[in-house]
Design a protein around this motif. Structure first.
Motif, PDB file in Angstrom:
ATOM      1  N   GLN A  85       9.422   0.119 -14.014  1.00 45.83           N
ATOM      2  CA  GLN A  85      10.432  -0.628 -13.262  1.00 45.83           C
ATOM      3  C   GLN A  85      11.618  -0.877 -14.183  1.00 45.83           C
ATOM      4  O   GLN A  85      11.476  -1.492 -15.240  1.00 45.83           O
ATOM      5  N   LYS A  86      12.788  -0.375 -13.784  1.00 44.26           N
ATOM      6  CA  LYS A  86      14.002  -0.542 -14.592  1.00 44.26           C
ATOM      7  C   LYS A  86      14.703  -1.818 -14.165  1.00 44.26           C
ATOM      8  O   LYS A  86      15.007  -2.013 -12.997  1.00 44.26           O
ATOM      9  N   MET A  87      14.966  -2.692 -15.158  1.00 44.37           N
ATOM     10  CA  MET A  87      15.611  -3.960 -14.897  1.00 44.37           C
ATOM     11  C   MET A  87      17.061  -3.924 -15.362  1.00 44.37           C
ATOM     12  O   MET A  87      17.431  -3.145 -16.243  1.00 44.37           O
ATOM     13  N   ALA A  88      17.881  -4.763 -14.765  1.00 42.32           N
ATOM     14  CA  ALA A  88      19.285  -4.827 -15.158  1.00 42.32           C
ATOM     15  C   ALA A  88      19.425  -5.270 -16.605  1.00 42.32           C
ATOM     16  O   ALA A  88      20.357  -4.870 -17.306  1.00 42.32           O
ATOM     17  N   HIS A  89      18.520  -6.103 -17.059  1.00 42.07           N
ATOM     18  CA  HIS A  89      18.527  -6.568 -18.445  1.00 42.07           C
ATOM     19  C   HIS A  89      17.106  -6.494 -18.977  1.00 42.07           C
ATOM     20  O   HIS A  89      16.157  -6.874 -18.311  1.00 42.07           O
ATOM     21  N   GLY A  90      16.969  -5.998 -20.189  1.00 39.78           N
ATOM     22  CA  GLY A  90      15.645  -5.910 -20.785  1.00 39.78           C
ATOM     23  C   GLY A  90      15.048  -4.523 -20.658  1.00 39.78           C
ATOM     24  O   GLY A  90      15.609  -3.625 -20.029  1.00 39.78           O
ATOM     25  N   GLU A  91      13.903  -4.348 -21.288  1.00 46.26           N
ATOM     26  CA  GLU A  91      13.244  -3.055 -21.325  1.00 46.26           C
ATOM     27  C   GLU A  91      12.553  -2.745 -19.996  1.00 46.26           C
ATOM     28  O   GLU A  91      12.167  -3.660 -19.262  1.00 46.26           O
ATOM     29  N   PRO A  92      12.387  -1.452 -19.689  1.00 49.91           N
ATOM     30  CA  PRO A  92      11.631  -1.091 -18.480  1.00 49.91           C
ATOM     31  C   PRO A  92      10.204  -1.619 -18.559  1.00 49.91           C
ATOM     32  O   PRO A  92       9.621  -1.722 -19.634  1.00 49.91           O
ATOM     33  N   ARG A  93       9.644  -1.962 -17.403  1.00 47.77           N
ATOM     34  CA  ARG A  93       8.279  -2.475 -17.338  1.00 47.77           C
ATOM     35  C   ARG A  93       7.357  -1.410 -16.763  1.00 47.77           C
ATOM     36  O   ARG A  93       7.697  -0.755 -15.781  1.00 47.77           O
ATOM     37  N   ARG A  94       6.211  -1.287 -17.351  1.00 48.45           N
ATOM     38  CA  ARG A  94       5.219  -0.361 -16.796  1.00 48.45           C
ATOM     39  C   ARG A  94       4.504  -1.056 -15.647  1.00 48.45           C
ATOM     40  O   ARG A  94       4.058  -2.202 -15.775  1.00 48.45           O
ATOM     41  N   ILE A  95       4.373  -0.362 -14.521  1.00 40.98           N
ATOM     42  CA  ILE A  95       3.757  -0.909 -13.322  1.00 40.98           C
ATOM     43  C   ILE A  95       2.445  -0.173 -13.054  1.00 40.98           C
ATOM     44  O   ILE A  95       2.441   1.058 -12.911  1.00 40.98           O
ATOM     45  N   GLY A  96       1.346  -0.908 -12.994  1.00 39.88           N
ATOM     46  CA  GLY A  96       0.061  -0.300 -12.673  1.00 39.88           C
ATOM     47  C   GLY A  96      -0.060  -0.026 -11.188  1.00 39.88           C
ATOM     48  O   GLY A  96       0.681  -0.583 -10.365  1.00 39.88           O
ATOM     49  N   LEU A  97      -0.999   0.821 -10.819  1.00 34.68           N
ATOM     50  CA  LEU A  97      -1.151   1.198  -9.416  1.00 34.68           C
ATOM     51  C   LEU A  97      -1.465   0.001  -8.534  1.00 34.68           C
ATOM     52  O   LEU A  97      -1.035  -0.058  -7.377  1.00 34.68           O
ATOM     53  N   GLU A  98      -2.209  -0.965  -9.052  1.00 42.63           N
ATOM     54  CA  GLU A  98      -2.588  -2.133  -8.254  1.00 42.63           C
ATOM     55  C   GLU A  98      -1.724  -3.357  -8.547  1.00 42.63           C
ATOM     56  O   GLU A  98      -1.984  -4.433  -8.016  1.00 42.63           O
ATOM     57  N   ASP A  99      -0.696  -3.189  -9.378  1.00 45.49           N
ATOM     58  CA  ASP A  99       0.234  -4.292  -9.623  1.00 45.49           C
ATOM     59  C   ASP A  99       1.101  -4.505  -8.385  1.00 45.49           C
ATOM     60  O   ASP A  99       1.600  -3.538  -7.793  1.00 45.49           O
ATOM     61  N   ARG A 100       1.273  -5.758  -8.020  1.00 44.96           N
ATOM     62  CA  ARG A 100       2.122  -6.080  -6.874  1.00 44.96           C
ATOM     63  C   ARG A 100       3.505  -6.467  -7.369  1.00 44.96           C
ATOM     64  O   ARG A 100       3.661  -7.389  -8.161  1.00 44.96           O
ATOM     65  N   VAL A 101       4.506  -5.738  -6.898  1.00 47.34           N
ATOM     66  CA  VAL A 101       5.889  -5.951  -7.308  1.00 47.34           C
ATOM     67  C   VAL A 101       6.605  -6.804  -6.267  1.00 47.34           C
ATOM     68  O   VAL A 101       6.543  -6.514  -5.062  1.00 47.34           O
ATOM     69  N   ASP A 102       7.260  -7.846  -6.711  1.00 49.29           N
ATOM     70  CA  ASP A 102       8.075  -8.683  -5.837  1.00 49.29           C
ATOM     71  C   ASP A 102       9.466  -8.061  -5.763  1.00 49.29           C
ATOM     72  O   ASP A 102      10.240  -8.131  -6.713  1.00 49.29           O
ATOM     73  N   LEU A 103       9.799  -7.443  -4.642  1.00 51.84           N
ATOM     74  CA  LEU A 103      11.081  -6.759  -4.497  1.00 51.84           C
ATOM     75  C   LEU A 103      12.254  -7.727  -4.457  1.00 51.84           C
ATOM     76  O   LEU A 103      13.401  -7.301  -4.546  1.00 51.84           O
ATOM     77  N   ARG A 104      11.969  -9.002  -4.327  1.00 54.64           N
ATOM     78  CA  ARG A 104      13.034  -9.998  -4.312  1.00 54.64           C
ATOM     79  C   ARG A 104      13.283 -10.594  -5.695  1.00 54.64           C
ATOM     80  O   ARG A 104      14.119 -11.480  -5.844  1.00 54.64           O
ATOM     81  N   GLU A 105      12.571 -10.101  -6.687  1.00 48.76           N
ATOM     82  CA  GLU A 105      12.822 -10.572  -8.047  1.00 48.76           C
ATOM     83  C   GLU A 105      14.219 -10.152  -8.491  1.00 48.76           C
ATOM     84  O   GLU A 105      14.590  -8.980  -8.368  1.00 48.76           O
ATOM     85  N   PRO A 106      15.015 -11.058  -9.019  1.00 46.54           N
ATOM     86  CA  PRO A 106      16.365 -10.688  -9.459  1.00 46.54           C
ATOM     87  C   PRO A 106      16.325  -9.660 -10.586  1.00 46.54           C
ATOM     88  O   PRO A 106      15.487  -9.742 -11.483  1.00 46.54           O
ATOM     89  N   GLY A 107      17.220  -8.684 -10.515  1.00 47.94           N
ATOM     90  CA  GLY A 107      17.386  -7.756 -11.622  1.00 47.94           C
ATOM     91  C   GLY A 107      16.723  -6.415 -11.489  1.00 47.94           C
ATOM     92  O   GLY A 107      16.925  -5.531 -12.336  1.00 47.94           O
ATOM     93  N   ILE A 108      15.897  -6.188 -10.442  1.00 48.73           N
ATOM     94  CA  ILE A 108      15.254  -4.880 -10.294  1.00 48.73           C
ATOM     95  C   ILE A 108      16.306  -3.847  -9.882  1.00 48.73           C
ATOM     96  O   ILE A 108      16.948  -3.984  -8.848  1.00 48.73           O
ATOM     97  N   GLU A 109      16.476  -2.810 -10.693  1.00 45.25           N
ATOM     98  CA  GLU A 109      17.459  -1.775 -10.379  1.00 45.25           C
ATOM     99  C   GLU A 109      16.833  -0.575  -9.678  1.00 45.25           C
ATOM    100  O   GLU A 109      17.331  -0.097  -8.658  1.00 45.25           O
TER     101      GLU A 109
END
Length: 255
Positions: A85-109
């Motif tokens: 997951q590429k963020m507007a600020h900070g390093e990319p985050r590795r997302i596991g297959l069962e990780d739940r991503v909050d699409l409303r989190e600020p900064g997700i590019e």
């Protein structure tokens, strides 16, 4: 950040649940990249638009599993891919297959998916010069096959680099020169092989010079930053230059 309550299976607290219920859906489709660049949190919407390897997709819920991101993008089976997951600020985050991503989190590019085993399949590729840790992190998450060579200067080569519609080629071999003194010294211009033209026959300015790199004649695109967008040491890097290169190729059709 990821919704830890959602990941662990615990329900949201009563206050959070009440706020979520009363918050009005104000947009039909919200674009995560646009929100990230504007520095605002994505509002509630009927659909959320995000990019996977620079291709847009939409999802109807405010949260999504890592495996669902890959499936929406047609990258199946998901177990064959790693996701970041590429963020507007900070390093990319590795997302596991069962990780739940909050699409409303600020900064997700956007998201980058890389097929597992890609690096093992590229052991023959060249790494003729060291790169900065931040550049290696970017190169390994950008989703393109890459090499580092020394040919007079240090060059980063991106294989099968995609071009926007309207050019004579859909993909090129892209070269970026790591200038002496980088990262304090700005990166500049880009070089492509083979040489490209516009499909509509209109001339492309400032691409007449050819540059020999690795035994091939690359077309030099003389494109530079402006006074309004100067190179800022400590903020700019190979990553920001590549994003600017992407914009340069798109900007050719908006003159």
């Amino acid at each position: 950040m990821h919704n830890e309550n959602a990941k662990s299976g615990h329900p949201a607290g009563p206050v959070e649940k009440l706020l979520e219920e009363v918050e009005e859906i104000i947009e039909e489709v919200v674009d995560l990249e646009e929100c990230a660049r504007a520095g605002r949190k994505p509002p509630r919407a009927h659909r959320y638009r995000f990019k996977v390897n620079d291709k847009p997709y939409e999802w109807k819920e405010p949260t999504i599993l890592g495996r669902q991101i890959l499936e929406v993008a047609g990258l199946v089976p998901p177990t064959d891919y790693t996701l970041r997951q590429k963020m507007a600020h900070g390093e990319p985050r590795r997302i596991g297959l069962e990780d739940r991503v909050d699409l409303r989190e600020p900064g997700i590019e956007k998201f980058r998916a890389i097929k597992r085993g890609q690096q093992e399949g590229e052991v023959q590729d060249r790494r003729g010069a060291p790169v900065l840790d931040q550049d290696r992190l970017f190169l390994e998450t950008y989703g393109r096959r890459w090499e580092i060579i020394v040919d007079g200067s240090i060059w980063v080569l991106f294989h099968d680099f995609p071009l926007p519609p309207g050019y004579s080629q859909t993909h090129v071999l892209l070269a970026i020169r790591l200038e002496s003194g980088y990262p304090m010294t700005a990166l500049d211009m880009m070089y492509v092989y083979p040489a490209i033209t516009r499909a509509d026959g209109k001339p492309i300015p400032q691409v007449e010079v050819m540059q020999a790199i690795d035994g091939k004649q690359f077309q030099r695109w003389s494109r530079h930053r402006t006074a309004a967008n100067p190179w800022v040491p400590g903020e700019d890097s190979l990553e920001t230059h590549i994003y600017l290169v992407e914009d340069f190729f798109r900007a050719e059709f908006t003159r």
